[in-house]
Each structure stands twice: as structure tokens, then as C-alpha cells.
Design an enzyme around this catalytic site. Structure first.
Site, PDB file in Angstrom:
ATOM      1  N   GLU A 164       0.717  -1.193  -0.138  1.00  0.00           N
ATOM      2  CA  GLU A 164      -0.054  -0.099  -0.067  1.00  0.00           C
ATOM      3  C   GLU A 164       1.033   1.337  -0.034  1.00  0.00           C
ATOM      4  O   GLU A 164       0.766   2.085   0.836  1.00  0.00           O
ATOM      5  CB  GLU A 164      -0.940   0.115   1.202  1.00  0.00           C
ATOM      6  CG  GLU A 164      -2.006  -1.071   1.098  1.00  0.00           C
ATOM      7  CD  GLU A 164      -2.987  -1.155   2.191  1.00  0.00           C
ATOM      8  OE1 GLU A 164      -2.845  -0.220   3.026  1.00  0.00           O
ATOM      9  OE2 GLU A 164      -4.318  -1.654   2.057  1.00  0.00           O
ATOM     10  N   GLU A 322      -6.544  -8.164  -0.839  1.00  0.00           N
ATOM     11  CA  GLU A 322      -6.917  -8.093   0.596  1.00  0.00           C
ATOM     12  C   GLU A 322      -8.191  -7.599   0.826  1.00  0.00           C
ATOM     13  O   GLU A 322      -8.566  -6.695   0.137  1.00  0.00           O
ATOM     14  CB  GLU A 322      -5.864  -7.062   1.126  1.00  0.00           C
ATOM     15  CG  GLU A 322      -4.563  -7.232   1.616  1.00  0.00           C
ATOM     16  CD  GLU A 322      -4.188  -6.175   2.389  1.00  0.00           C
ATOM     17  OE1 GLU A 322      -4.702  -5.597   3.171  1.00  0.00           O
ATOM     18  OE2 GLU A 322      -2.645  -5.942   2.248  1.00  0.00           O
ATOM     19  N   TRP A 330      -9.749  -0.802  12.688  1.00  0.00           N
ATOM     20  CA  TRP A 330      -9.171   0.669  12.646  1.00  0.00           C
ATOM     21  C   TRP A 330     -10.554   1.636  12.475  1.00  0.00           C
ATOM     22  O   TRP A 330     -10.368   2.779  12.199  1.00  0.00           O
ATOM     23  CB  TRP A 330      -8.231   0.646  11.330  1.00  0.00           C
ATOM     24  CG  TRP A 330      -8.691   0.086  10.232  1.00  0.00           C
ATOM     25  CD1 TRP A 330      -8.176  -1.085  10.038  1.00  0.00           C
ATOM     26  CD2 TRP A 330      -9.635   0.558   9.097  1.00  0.00           C
ATOM     27  NE1 TRP A 330      -8.451  -1.631   8.701  1.00  0.00           N
ATOM     28  CE2 TRP A 330      -9.498  -0.559   8.264  1.00  0.00           C
ATOM     29  CE3 TRP A 330     -10.609   1.460   9.066  1.00  0.00           C
ATOM     30  CZ2 TRP A 330     -10.100  -0.817   7.145  1.00  0.00           C
ATOM     31  CZ3 TRP A 330     -11.312   1.350   7.643  1.00  0.00           C
ATOM     32  CH2 TRP A 330     -11.012   0.430   6.675  1.00  0.00           C
TER      33      TRP A 330
HETATM   34  C1  GAL Z   1      -4.122  -2.861   4.794  1.00  0.00           C
HETATM   35  C2  GAL Z   1      -3.018  -3.477   5.085  1.00  0.00           C
HETATM   36  C3  GAL Z   1      -2.560  -4.658   5.722  1.00  0.00           C
HETATM   37  C4  GAL Z   1      -3.545  -4.558   6.944  1.00  0.00           C
HETATM   38  C5  GAL Z   1      -4.883  -4.287   6.575  1.00  0.00           C
HETATM   39  C6  GAL Z   1      -5.854  -4.168   8.009  1.00  0.00           C
HETATM   40  O1  GAL Z   1      -4.297  -1.422   4.600  1.00  0.00           O
HETATM   41  O2  GAL Z   1      -2.343  -3.469   3.664  1.00  0.00           O
HETATM   42  O3  GAL Z   1      -1.108  -4.778   6.204  1.00  0.00           O
HETATM   43  O4  GAL Z   1      -2.988  -3.539   8.035  1.00  0.00           O
HETATM   44  O5  GAL Z   1      -4.896  -2.802   6.042  1.00  0.00           O
HETATM   45  O6  GAL Z   1      -7.205  -3.829   7.567  1.00  0.00           O
END
Ligand code: GAL
Length: 678
Positions: A164, A322, A330
Site C-alpha cells: 500500500e 486483501e 481501525w
Molecule cells: C491494509 C494493510 C494490511 C492490514 C490491513 C488491515 O491497509 O495492507 O497490512 O493492515 O489494512 O485492515
């Protein structure tokens, strides 16, 4: 069938076998967080779930290069060997997203600096800025080392460059970045007076007499120049991309036949990276997507983002590299997914062109910053609802193997959604902060897809020849030539819909004078002489029906007719929406943020004019998408409603093997994928 034609000028990707035999399925695998005895259990459970591919080593730099130039490969050798033994491919990361502590401490100057002048401390990730020459040197040494180590390893399928890029290290305001920024400007503009002219630096007497006077937009008492802000966004995107390209050059040299990608973040608010440009530089477009649990329309946001990714990929299959098996960690409240939501989410991405669905991460961490982020294998272990859902999804993806390589055919309707407009909107003060870049594009996409209309979401420079309808929703910035390309659509009998807050500025973020929307006055046959934004909660009535919020303008008809009118307030009697007819073509303008029902009716009119039909006869609540390829035609129907919904289709459901003739009833919350009979 054709790919979206902007694919025509994409470089030919390096020849490579697809990263998995069928659709890719798996996730970020971080075995370094676990003792070795757990790894064998991982392999067994991955086999049980049908995992084909894992992203490996994403944050492992500090565990591989344990001191300056001292490498410890043993553990990763064993993991790579285990993966190969178990028939699982590695999307092996260059681990540059997480520089080791020894590097951060020895070279604090590689860390980004905020606009307020605060240097990031070690302890996070992506703790470097892309203009750092020192970081680049260490990063490329690491990249070369890992590439040379695993160049011939049978588990290696794909390079996952960093992670990212531009997430935590989006913008830096340090002195080394300032130097790079000045070089970028000199290259773009040639001489400083061209910069002065583009940015209009006569305002506040900000004229520069040399490039050395130009600073990044560091904190100051008032807002910075909008032209400067927009160029700084572009510079930052280019600087990050240059880092990717530098890593790619090393990987290409060492492993010329292994495809290379980096994970994008096309989801919700666009960030600093201009992914439509970046997409031309990857062998395979890979995206990370996370829904927001509190958003009741999160499946619609997902659909928009997935269509956007496909647009960037030029219509080619892409990879969902992902997403989350359940809650993230978060958001304010990290809502669990609802029953069946994991499956609907994954298959919705597949429906919209992904050739795989992967997760962050395989095994849920017990320690570290993401200890409460979900994973495919949760804290509870394999005896859990989440893992059972994951196993079922693995079986679904195996059953869907025949769709690999098929594409979502070019739609008849396109929405333009351009990175530069998003960047321009956040670069400087605008008439109202209530205008957000995603509101109207999301609404238009949702209202169309809810009717079963296939839509392509395209970057601003995309080829428009194939489209019967092109919608330009709140695209603030008009790239050079866009007005002419839209006029060509209308001239050949196509239909264009432009909304308020579009075409107000040019590529330098300067307002186009002469009335609003400056770029499209001739196209639309109207002219507005003032913008009258509405206060929060304020609504105007529209005739024949509906209301408007956020934005209104005093519109005068020049060569168009009104199709809706403002019915109260200071603009009563003025057009709310207009249409200019040119032969069989039309150019419609929406001067207000009409409520969804009114907007939906307006779009329905345009679809009727264009003769655009739904891709399937489906009841409301069903999301329908078709993929087509040499292996057949596949109709996805995803039921977002809480009761069964029907779609007319004949063929075999790949997920159940059931044959349907004529009508398919999709249970509440379920998904069917019909391989349609000829
Ligand atoms: C993405 C990131 C991952 C993990 C994920 C959690 O932004 O690439 O490593 O942190 O978020 O939602």
C-alpha cells in the site's frame, strides 16, 4: 466482445502463468509471528480451506536483514519450501513497507515529515519517504537480495512490491522532498514563469523568481495555492510510483518471468496515488478493499470500487489481494460481518472481474498493532464460524475455476471518475465543504446497478467510443480534450449526463471563466452565472417533483430546454436540470444534488433515450453481473435483501450444481453463479 479500449495502450504484460491453477484464494501469511510448530498446522488448515496463494514476508525486513547487510534467510527458506510442498504459491513481498529498527535509528532522515514539521518516529510502518536516496539504496539492496535468494524457488508466483505505497507515507514535507519537488516542477514547466502563470501566483504577491523559492505546502496561516496543492499531489503520486518502478527494475532484471504488482487501495475516498496511471505499470492490478461496517450501503460502495478497479485494469481480470474475513480494527466500532456477508463480499469482487479473493491475514495475530483485526483463521481456531465460512468460500472459489480469465463485457454505460478531480477537490477551498467526491458517483452507480444496468467506471482519459451513455458526476477538473470527447459522444447519437461541480477548473486547478460549468458550456447549451450552495439540512423543492440539497446554481438556458425546475427559494423558476438535443444525441445537465428518487428518474429517462436495458430480468434487491469468456457466460446474482428474490436465467449454478430453467430463486443473503446455457 472487447476489452475497454483504453487497454489498447497498456504495455503487454510479461508472459506469465496465472498465479494459481484456478481462482486465487488465500491471504497475507505472517508465519514469523508464530513458532515453527504452528506452521505445519497452517499448511494443513490452508489445504483444508483450499488456499492457493499467500502474500508472504510483507513486513519481514527486520527479521530478514537483522543488521546492516546481515541476512538471515533460514526461516523464510523453510516457509517457502513448506508452501511448495503443499502446492501453495507465494506472492512474495519485497518487505520494504517496514524498514528495520536499526535502519530507522541509523538514518532518521528517511522518515517522512508532516506539514507542521514533525518527523515521524520509528515504530509504525511505511516510515520512509520516497524521495529519500538513503532509503532507496537500502531498499533496493534488500529487494535484490530477496530476488536472488528465491529467483528459482518453485513457490514463487508473484512479486508483491512493498505494501500500500502511499498509505502511511502519503506526503512528506522534508527538505529532501522539497528538492525532488522542485526538480519535478522544473521538468514539468521548464521555467519558473510557467509555474507562476499556471498557479496564478500574482495572487497575494506570491510570485517566484527561481525554483529554489518553491516549498512544499507546509503549514501556514492560510490555505495554500490550489494549483500548488494539486501539483504537489501529482508529484507525490509520481514519487511513490518511481519507488515502485525502482524496485520493479531490480525484480525484472533478476526474475524476468515473474509478474510484478503492488497492492492498490481503491476503496472509499481516493488517496494520493493516481492508480489509473499506476495500473499501466503493474503486470496484474491488485486491490485491497475494506468495507465500513457502519455504512448500510457498504455493498454498493464495494460494487463501485470493484468496477473502478476493473476500469483501471482496462477491463482485464484483476486480483482482490486483501479484504477482511470479518471485522477490521481501525474503525470506531469494528462491526462483525453479518451472516453470509463474507461470501457476498468476496463473490461480488469476483463477479466484477477479480480472478481471486485474498485476505489480510491468514492467522489472527495475538500481539502487535493488529491483534484485534480479523483473519481467515481466528483466535478461536479452526472450530469457529469464521473458519467454517472461509472453508466454504474456498470450496466456492474452487467451483468457480471455469470463470478464470473471463471478463465483464464492456458496458453500454460509463461513469467517469477521475483521480485528478478528486485531488483538485481537496486542493484548496471550494464553494462548499458539503460536496464530497464520492457522493454523486456512488449514487449514480448504485441507482444504475440497482436496475440491473452494467456500468463501467473509467478514468478521465478513457476511450468513450463504445458507450451509449456517459455520466460525468461532480468531476471538478476537466482534463484537456474531455469536452470535445463528450461532444463526440453526443454527435454520434450518444447521451451525456454532466452534473454540477464538473468542469469548473482546468488541469492547473484554475477556474475556467465565462460562466459555469466553464468546460462544458457549449456541450450543455447552458450557462450559470453564480453558484448558490445550500446549507446543511437545507432543501429546495423541484418541479415536477423532488428536492435538492448541497448545491444549486443560477442557470440560464442558451441552447437547451429545462427538464426540471427549482420550485422555491431565490432561484424559483430556474432550471434544476436541462437537456440539449443534437440529432439523436442528448447532453443533460443536473444543476443540483437531486434526491435519489429524482436522480433515478432522470437516469431512467436517459437510459430510455439510449435504449439501454438491464443485463438480466431480476427483482429489486438482487445485484446482477455477467462475466463472459471462452469457457462460457456466467451470471452472478447476489441477494442483498432479507427475502428470496428471482432472476430469469437458465443453466447450472456452479456453486450447487443445480440446474435452473427459466427462473432462479435466490434465497435471502445468498449468491448464485449460473453458467448460462447457450
Ligand atoms: C491494509 C494493510 C494490511 C492490514 C490491513 C488491515 O491497509 O495492507 O497490512 O493492515 O489494512 O485492515
Amino acid at each position: 466482445m472487447r476489452f475497454i479500449s483504453h487497454a489498447a495502450d497498456l504495455p503487454t504484460p510479461t508472459e506469465f502463468d496465472w498465479i494459481a491453477n484456478g481462482l486465487a484464494f488465500g491471504g497475507d501469511y505472517n508465519p514469523e509471528q508464530w513458532p515453527e510448530e504452528v506452521w505445519l498446522e497452517d499448511m494443513a488448515l490452508m489445504r483444508e480451506a483450499g488456499v492457493t496463494t499467500v502474500s508472504l514476508g510483507v513486513f519481514a525486513w527486520g527479521l530478514l536483514e537483522v543488521a546492516d547487510g546481515v541476512f538471515e534467510w533460514d526461516w523464510l527458506d523453510r516457509v517457502m519450501d513448506l508452501l511448495a510442498e503443499h502446492g501453495i504459491g507465494a506472492a512474495l513481498a519485497t518487505p520494504t513497507a517496514a524498514p528495520p529498527m536499526w535502519l530507522m535509528l541509523a538514518h532518521p532522515e528517511i522518515a517522512p515529515v508532516t506539514a507542521e514539521g514533525v518527523r515521524h518516529a520509528p515504530g509504525g510502518r511505511l516510515g520512509w519517504h520516497p524521495s529519500s536516496a538513503v532509503f532507496r539504496r537500502f531498499a533496493l539492496r534488500m529487494v535484490r537480495a530477496i530476488a536472488e535468494r528465491y529467483r528459482d524457488h518453485p513457490a514463487l508466483r508473484l512479486w508483491h512490491v512493498s505494501n500500500e505505497l502511499g498509505n502511511e507515507n502519503a506526503r512528506s514535507y522534508d527538505d529532501e522532498t522539497a528538492e525532488a519537488w522542485r526538480r519535478w516542477l522544473a521538468e514539468r514547466y521548464g521555467d519558473i514563469d510557467a509555474v507562476n502563470a499556471a498557479w496564478g501566483t500574482a495572487f497575494w504577491g506570491h510570485r517566484y523568481t527561481g525554483f529554489e523559492q518553491v516549498l512544499p505546502p507546509r503549514f501556514s496561516s492560510t490555505g495554500a495555492n490550489p494549483g500548488l496543492l494539486l501539483d504537489f499531489e501529482r508529484f507525490t503520486s509520481d514519487a511513490l510510483l518511481a519507488h515502485y518502478e525502482a524496485e520493479r527494475a531490480v525484480l525484472r532484471e533478476v526474475t524476468p518471468t515473474i509478474p510484478i504488482t503492488t497492492n492498490f487501495m481503491v476503496q472509499r475516498e481516493p488517496g494520493v496515488a493516481d492508480y489509473a496511471r499506476w495500473a499501466r505499470e503493474v503486470d496484474l492490478v491488485a486491490n485491497d478493499h475494506y468495507t465500513v461496517g457502519a455504512d448500510p450501503r457498504r455493498h454498493a460502495e464495494l460494487a463501485f470500487s470493484a468496477d473502478r478497479v476493473r476500469g483501471m485494469a482496462g477491463g482485464r481480470p484483476w486480483l482482490l489481494i486483501e479484504h477482511a474475513a470479518a471485522a477490521v480494527n481501525w474503525q470506531r466500532v469494528n462491526r462483525a460481518k453479518t451472516p453470509g456477508e463474507l461470501r457476498r463480499n468476496s463473490l461480488a469482487h469476483i463477479a466484477r472481474g477479480a480472478d481471486g479473493a485474498m485476505f489480510f491475514q491468514w492467522r489472527q495475530s495475538t500481539a502487535g498493532a493488529e491483534q484485534h483485526h480479523s483473519a481467515m483463521l481466528p483466535h478461536a481456531g479452526a472450530d469457529s464460524t469464521i473458519f467454517r465460512d472461509v472453508v466454504r468460500l474456498g470450496a466456492d472459489l474452487a467451483a468457480l475455476a471455469p470463470i478464470r480469465g473471463s471478463v465483464v463485457p464492456t458496458a453500454r454505460v460509463a461513469i467517469l471518475f477521475d483521480h485528478d478531480s478528486a485531488a483538485a477537490l481537496r486542493s484548496g477551498r471550494k464553494p462548499t465543504e458539503l460536496l464530497t467526491i464520492l457522493d454523486l458517483p456512488h449514487a449514480v452507480h448504485r441507482l444504475l446497478t440497482e436496475r440491473g444496468i452494467a456500468v463501467d467506471v473509467l478514468p478521465g482519459d478513457a476511450e468513450l467510443d463504445d458507450y451509449a451513455v456517459v455520466v460525468v458526476p461532480t468531476q471538478l477538473l476537466a482534463p484537456a480534450g474531455l469536452a470535445e470527447r463528450l461532444a463526440a459522444v453526443v454527435d454520434r447519437g450518444g447521451h451525456v449526463v454532466v452534473s454540477f461541480a464538473s468542469g469548473l477548473v482546468d488541469e492547473t486547478n484554475r477556474v475556467i471563466p465565462g460562466g459555469y460549468p466553464g468546460a462544458f458550456l457549449a456541450l450543455l447549451g447552458i450557462r450559470a452565472d453564480e453558484i448558490l450552495p445550500l446549507l446543511e439540512g437545507e432543501r429546495l423543492a423541484i418541479a415536477p417533483s423532488g428536492t435538492a440539497s448541497i448545491w444549486s446554481e443560477r442557470v440560464e438556458l442558451v441552447d437547451a430546454e429545462a427538464v426540471a425546475t427549482i420550485a422555491d427559494g431565490p432561484l424559483a423558476g430556474r432550471p434544476a436540470a436541462t437537456r440539449r438535443r443534437v440529432g439523436d444525441g442528448t447532453a443533460t445537465y443536473l444543476a443540483v444534488r437531486a434526491d435519489d428518487e429524482t436522480l433515478g428518474a432522470l437516469l431512467a429517462d436517459v437510459l430510455a433515450l439510449a435504449g439501454v436495458e438491464p443485463i438480466a430480468d431480476a427483482e429489486p434487491g438482487l445485484e446482477v453481473v455477467r462475466r463472459v469468456g471462452e469457457s462460457g457466460r456466467f451470471l452472478f446474482a447476489i441477494n442483498h435483501a432479507d427475502a428470496p428474490r428471482a432472476v430469469r436465467a437458465s443453466g447450472v449454478d456452479l456453486l450447487t450444481g443445480q440446474r435452473h430453467d427459466g427462473t432462479v430463486s435466490v434465497p435471502a443473503g445468498a449468491v448464485v453463479v449460473i453458467e448460462e446455457s447457450a
